[in-house]
Design an enzyme around this catalytic site. Structure first.
Site, PDB file in Angstrom:
ATOM      1  N   GLN B 131       6.827  -6.553   5.245  1.00 50.95           N
ATOM      2  CA  GLN B 131       6.267  -5.570   6.129  1.00 50.95           C
ATOM      3  C   GLN B 131       7.075  -5.562   7.491  1.00 50.95           C
ATOM      4  O   GLN B 131       7.063  -6.804   8.083  1.00 50.95           O
ATOM      5  CB  GLN B 131       4.702  -6.166   6.278  1.00 50.95           C
ATOM      6  CG  GLN B 131       4.268  -4.898   7.118  1.00 50.95           C
ATOM      7  CD  GLN B 131       2.694  -5.306   7.459  1.00 50.95           C
ATOM      8  OE1 GLN B 131       2.706  -6.294   7.910  1.00 50.95           O
ATOM      9  NE2 GLN B 131       1.719  -4.269   7.134  1.00 50.95           N
ATOM     10  N   GLY B 132       7.797  -4.528   7.722  1.00 53.80           N
ATOM     11  CA  GLY B 132       8.160  -4.424   9.283  1.00 53.80           C
ATOM     12  C   GLY B 132       7.490  -3.636  10.133  1.00 53.80           C
ATOM     13  O   GLY B 132       7.681  -2.446  10.216  1.00 53.80           O
ATOM     14  N   TYR B 133       6.671  -4.171  10.798  1.00 50.97           N
ATOM     15  CA  TYR B 133       5.718  -3.220  11.859  1.00 50.97           C
ATOM     16  C   TYR B 133       6.019  -3.749  13.293  1.00 50.97           C
ATOM     17  O   TYR B 133       6.699  -3.043  13.860  1.00 50.97           O
ATOM     18  CB  TYR B 133       4.243  -3.874  11.401  1.00 50.97           C
ATOM     19  CG  TYR B 133       3.429  -2.786  10.397  1.00 50.97           C
ATOM     20  CD1 TYR B 133       4.458  -2.131   9.657  1.00 50.97           C
ATOM     21  CD2 TYR B 133       2.200  -2.698  10.572  1.00 50.97           C
ATOM     22  CE1 TYR B 133       3.949  -1.394   8.537  1.00 50.97           C
ATOM     23  CE2 TYR B 133       1.422  -1.942   9.629  1.00 50.97           C
ATOM     24  CZ  TYR B 133       2.311  -1.223   8.778  1.00 50.97           C
ATOM     25  OH  TYR B 133       1.737  -0.374   7.455  1.00 50.97           O
ATOM     26  N   SER B 134       5.581  -5.126  13.520  1.00 48.54           N
ATOM     27  CA  SER B 134       5.736  -5.783  15.030  1.00 48.54           C
ATOM     28  C   SER B 134       7.350  -5.446  15.440  1.00 48.54           C
ATOM     29  O   SER B 134       8.305  -5.696  14.454  1.00 48.54           O
ATOM     30  CB  SER B 134       5.193  -6.839  14.965  1.00 48.54           C
ATOM     31  OG  SER B 134       3.943  -6.905  14.945  1.00 48.54           O
ATOM     32  N   SER B 166       6.918 -11.263   7.785  1.00 46.83           N
ATOM     33  CA  SER B 166       6.673 -12.437   6.830  1.00 46.83           C
ATOM     34  C   SER B 166       7.444 -12.705   5.630  1.00 46.83           C
ATOM     35  O   SER B 166       7.821 -11.637   5.104  1.00 46.83           O
ATOM     36  CB  SER B 166       5.339 -12.393   6.306  1.00 46.83           C
ATOM     37  OG  SER B 166       4.233 -12.052   7.222  1.00 46.83           O
ATOM     38  N   GLU B 249      -4.954  -4.732   5.290  1.00 51.63           N
ATOM     39  CA  GLU B 249      -4.486  -6.189   5.621  1.00 51.63           C
ATOM     40  C   GLU B 249      -5.493  -6.748   6.238  1.00 51.63           C
ATOM     41  O   GLU B 249      -5.807  -8.088   6.168  1.00 51.63           O
ATOM     42  CB  GLU B 249      -3.177  -6.162   6.585  1.00 51.63           C
ATOM     43  CG  GLU B 249      -2.519  -7.013   6.907  1.00 51.63           C
ATOM     44  CD  GLU B 249      -1.436  -7.238   8.143  1.00 51.63           C
ATOM     45  OE1 GLU B 249      -1.225  -5.994   8.536  1.00 51.63           O
ATOM     46  OE2 GLU B 249      -0.932  -8.262   8.371  1.00 51.63           O
ATOM     47  N   GLU B 383      -8.609  -9.590  20.502  1.00 52.68           N
ATOM     48  CA  GLU B 383      -9.001  -8.491  21.625  1.00 52.68           C
ATOM     49  C   GLU B 383      -8.971  -6.967  21.191  1.00 52.68           C
ATOM     50  O   GLU B 383      -9.615  -6.200  21.652  1.00 52.68           O
ATOM     51  CB  GLU B 383      -8.131  -8.783  22.712  1.00 52.68           C
ATOM     52  CG  GLU B 383      -8.275 -10.115  23.677  1.00 52.68           C
ATOM     53  CD  GLU B 383      -8.041 -11.492  22.819  1.00 52.68           C
ATOM     54  OE1 GLU B 383      -7.120 -11.275  21.807  1.00 52.68           O
ATOM     55  OE2 GLU B 383      -8.757 -12.381  22.721  1.00 52.68           O
TER      56      GLU B 383
END
Lengths: 374, 398
Positions: B131-134, B166, B249, B383
């Site tokens: 997964q390529g998000y951040s 990951s 997720e 948060e």
């Protein structure tokens, strides 16, 4: 165990919520307190609740009850808890009533349960003493055998609804062990002195000075009262937890409304992240508490092996959550939260009284650990 | 019900006949399980046999349609399958983000061509996904991502960096969020794109964590050409797809932690007795540890009951209640508290990094505890989760 409401249960919850909203606003708590009447609740409203079938929920149909269980009764208790309604469910239905239903003789049940279910008879259970704290087995009140019965001597404290009770079940230690004895109001040697508590609930010191009762006054056996009391208090604790659930939800709803309405620095204070995150934490605890109350109620009904553990789980969580929700409520209300004029203070007081009824969170964590074998 | 009973006995016979004996009794966690992909080397040959047989039967993705390699089972049948596998202590034949994340996303948002191209390869364990998000500049503020996708005819040209990808070093494809419209409001210029990691210009560098392992990578894209046919859903609609996937997720993370906490191999009390020298079945002699253990067990039980409540309500056909919003934040925080408690219980024995003087499970405990510190950061920080609860559930103003 299914942790979802059936359609019938959903209907009970909605009916109870509507009735309480209409007939029992929290302003009653202030009025009853200011009247300083020893009864501390409304007989007329109690009769209405009986006519609606609520008082009879956990009793057999043979005694006029509905033959339902705790899964249903907790829905009513939660609705009552929302408005801090002081009607005597705990004393009459959950303590004395359950002791008779679970341990009483057939004549005792016949004599008392139909009147109780009809809302006509008030019963009370005296289990707490000055030095017993939360230990149900710590009983200094004596039961002396007299040949044709027993003579009871001792002092019980904070006995709920004793002032209006037609009979009081008393735990007392005899030669055989701890027993429960049914003492009728007005018996010679019985004295009732009302106490004033912070939550305004009707409570009294019950003094027994050689009160004579017949052998038919024993509920269960003279040696089996301790075990019966433990079972009954577990059931009553589930009911109390449901009442607490209602109270903490109402306190939280009042807090959320205040956070959205109160303006400071030209914005609603609910827009501040410091308050948002604390509100989210209260919400989390409320949701967890609800699951434990549902589980404990169903465990009682299904007579599952881990009833006692689930009851301790529910009481530990509800005690902590109600105190948290009301402490946070007063803080977030700010100065007005400290005034008698605002209702929120009543919830904080009731939270403490309920916390210390049947054992606080620390007591129940310890009990959980003991039951789990560590 | 009779149909389910028949199904149960059929499934039981099939499992008995097809799962290699050597794997029975070996219910490893998802992390140690079979993730598949071109770079996968089975640790035991029976894993490959089991994967091949299970995927041929559709049992790697039991509820997916048969035409895409699934088993076509109803949720009730899939539950029976999982119960029968658990009863025999049979490990999952395959795990990973293909099955749990991108597969369900393609089933919902993908084109027919995308489903045909990717789903069966996932169920067979041929392709491993990451997964390529951040990005280095877009963590909690994910919508601030900067990886650019420039229009280049029937392709996009991708440039940028993804972080916390990951197992990118072991994966074959990546599903990524890229910026297709730099002028739009930040959520509205994002597109969900499937990228072959073998494409020229993709490079991967593992990140060493405080726990000493490197499950995460930094993934770089330099002028990577990606066909426009690899866009999932519409161009600039990637945020909607991502949110649907992220919810999935978060519930997966919470489930894993809550479940793991409930099913720990050795109870906290047994651990305490071991380090305190208490007799088996004796009360835990350290009053403070005993109280913390009881609190942790109460927290865990209350959490698992709440997960059950959400599932029971869903089964009864009721709308999801507000309770599910707490799963990610509370599940991960319990997991951390339990790990902290295990470290406290082990005392100085929890200080080992490697080598002599420490038991294997103590060395593992140290690293597991360090790893748990990330639980409240990944997949949306605690948060951010509390902000979401405050806004969406409690209705507090911005």
């Amino acid at each position: 165990m299914q942790l979802a409401l059936t359609e019938d249960q959903d209907l009970i919850a909605k009916t109870a919520a509507d009735f309480v909203a209409e007939n029992s606003p929290v302003s009653r708590v202030r009025e009853l307190r200011d009247q300083a009447d020893a009864t501390g609740f409304s007989r007329a409203l109690w009769k209405e609740m009986a006519d609606l079938g609520w008082v009879g929920i956990p009793f057999d149909e043979a005694h006029g009850g509905a033959g339902l269980g705790m899964a249903e009764l907790v829905l009513v208790m939660e609705a009552l808890g929302r408005s801090l309604a002081p009607e005597p469910f705990l004393s009459t239905v959950l303590l004395a009533g359950q002791a008779l239903a679970r341990g009483g003789s057939e004549p005792q049940q016949k004599d008392w349960l139909p009147g109780l279910v009809a809302g006509e008879k008030i019963l009370s259970l005296a289990y707490q003493e000055a030095r017993s704290r939360y230990d149900l087995g710590s009983v200094e009140t004596r039961a002396e055998a007299t040949g044709d019965g027993f003579r009871l001597t001792g002092e019980k404290i904070q006995v709920l609804d004793a002032a209006s009770a037609d009979a009081i079940l008393v735990s007392a230690r005899g030669d055989a062990g701890v027993g429960l004895y049914l003492v009728q109001a007005g018996s010679a040697g019985l004295a009732i002195e009302p106490q004033t508590r912070l939550d305004g609930r009707s409570a009294a010191i019950v003094r027994l000075d050689g009160v004579a009762v017949g052998s038919d006054a024993v509920v269960g056996t003279p040696a089996g009262g301790g075990e019966l009391l433990e079972r009954v208090v577990d059931v009553a604790t589930v009911g109390l937890c449901a009442e607490m659930l209602g109270g903490m939800h109402e306190a939280f709803d009042l807090t959320l409304a205040h956070l959205k309405e109160r303006q400071q620095f030209d914005v609603p204070i609910g827009s501040f992240q410091a308050l948002k995150h604390r509100a989210a934490d209260v919400f989390i605890e409320l949701e967890l508490a609800r699951s434990t109350v549902m589980a404990a109620a169903r465990a009682v009904d299904e007579q599952s092996d881990d009833v006692a553990k689930l009851v301790s789980l529910a009481k530990a969580r509800c005690s902590d959550a109600y105190v948290l929700a009301t402490n946070e409520a007063v803080q977030m209300f700010g100065g007005v939260g400290m005034t008698d004029e605002y209702d929120i203070g009543f919830y904080m007081k009731r939270a403490r009284a309920a916390e210390m009824t049947f054992g606080d969170a620390a007591f129940h964590r310890d009990r959980w650990a003991r039951l789990a074998g560590y | 019900m009779a149909d389910l009973d028949t199904f149960r006995s059929e499934v039981g016979s099939w499992l008995d006949a097809n799962c290699p004996e050597a794997l029975k009794g070996d219910r490893t966690s998802a992390i140690d399980g079979v993730w598949g992909g071109r770079k996968w080397e089975p640790t035991r040959p029976e894993q490959r046999t089991w994967l091949e047989r299970a995927s041929a039967q559709g049992y790697t993705a039991p509820t997916w349609p048969k035409e895409y390699g699934g088993g076509g089972l109803s949720p009730a049948e899939a539950k029976v399958l999982s119960q029968e596998m658990a009863a025999r202590r049979i490990p999952a034949p395959l795990t990973g983000f293909g099955l749990s994340m991108i597969g369900p996303t393609l089933l919902r948002f993908g084109t027919e061509e995308q489903k045909q191209e990717h789903l069966t390869k996932i169920t067979r364990g041929e392709i491993r996904w990451c997964q390529g998000y951040s990005e280095p500049g877009a963590g909690s503020d994910l919508a601030g991502l900067q990886t650019r996708a420039e229009d280049d005819g029937d392709h996009y040209l991708i440039n940028g960096t993804k972080v916390w990808t990951s197992y990118a070093d072991q994966s074959d494809w990546i599903f990524a969020l890229v910026r297709t419209d730099p002028d739009a409001k930040k959520q509205e210029g994002i597109t969900f794109l499937l990228i072959d990691m073998d494409s020229p210009g993709v490079s991967v560098s593992p990140i060493l964590l405080i726990s000493g392992s490197s499950p995460f990578c930094e993934t770089y894209f330099k002028d990577v050409r990606v066909p426009k046919a690899n866009v999932v859903s519409d161009v600039n609609a990637g945020w909607t797809v991502a949110k649907a996937l992220l919810g999935h997720e978060r519930s997966m993370i919470a489930d894993a932690f809550g479940g793991g906490a409930g099913g720990a191999k050795r109870s906290l009390a047994d651990r305490a007795r071991r380090y305190l020298g208490d007799a088996a079945d004796a009360p835990v002699s350290d009053a403070s540890l005993r109280e913390r253990i009881a609190q942790a067990e109460l927290d865990t039980r209350a959490f698992l009951l709440t997960v059950q409540r959400a599932k029971d309500a869903a089964k009864a056909g009721q709308q999801p209640g507000p309770e599910s919003s707490i799963f990610k934040v509370y599940g991960t925080e319990i997991n951390q508290r339990r790990a902290e408690l295990m470290v406290s219980i082990a005392g100085p024995s929890a200080l080992g990094w490697e080598g002599p003087g420490f038991e294997d499970d103590e060395l593992q405990l140290t690293r597991d505890w360090l790893r748990t510190r990330g639980n409240t950061i990944e997949g949306g920080t605690s948060e951010v989760q509390r902000n979401i609860i405050a806004k969406r559930v409690l209705g507090l103003p911005d």
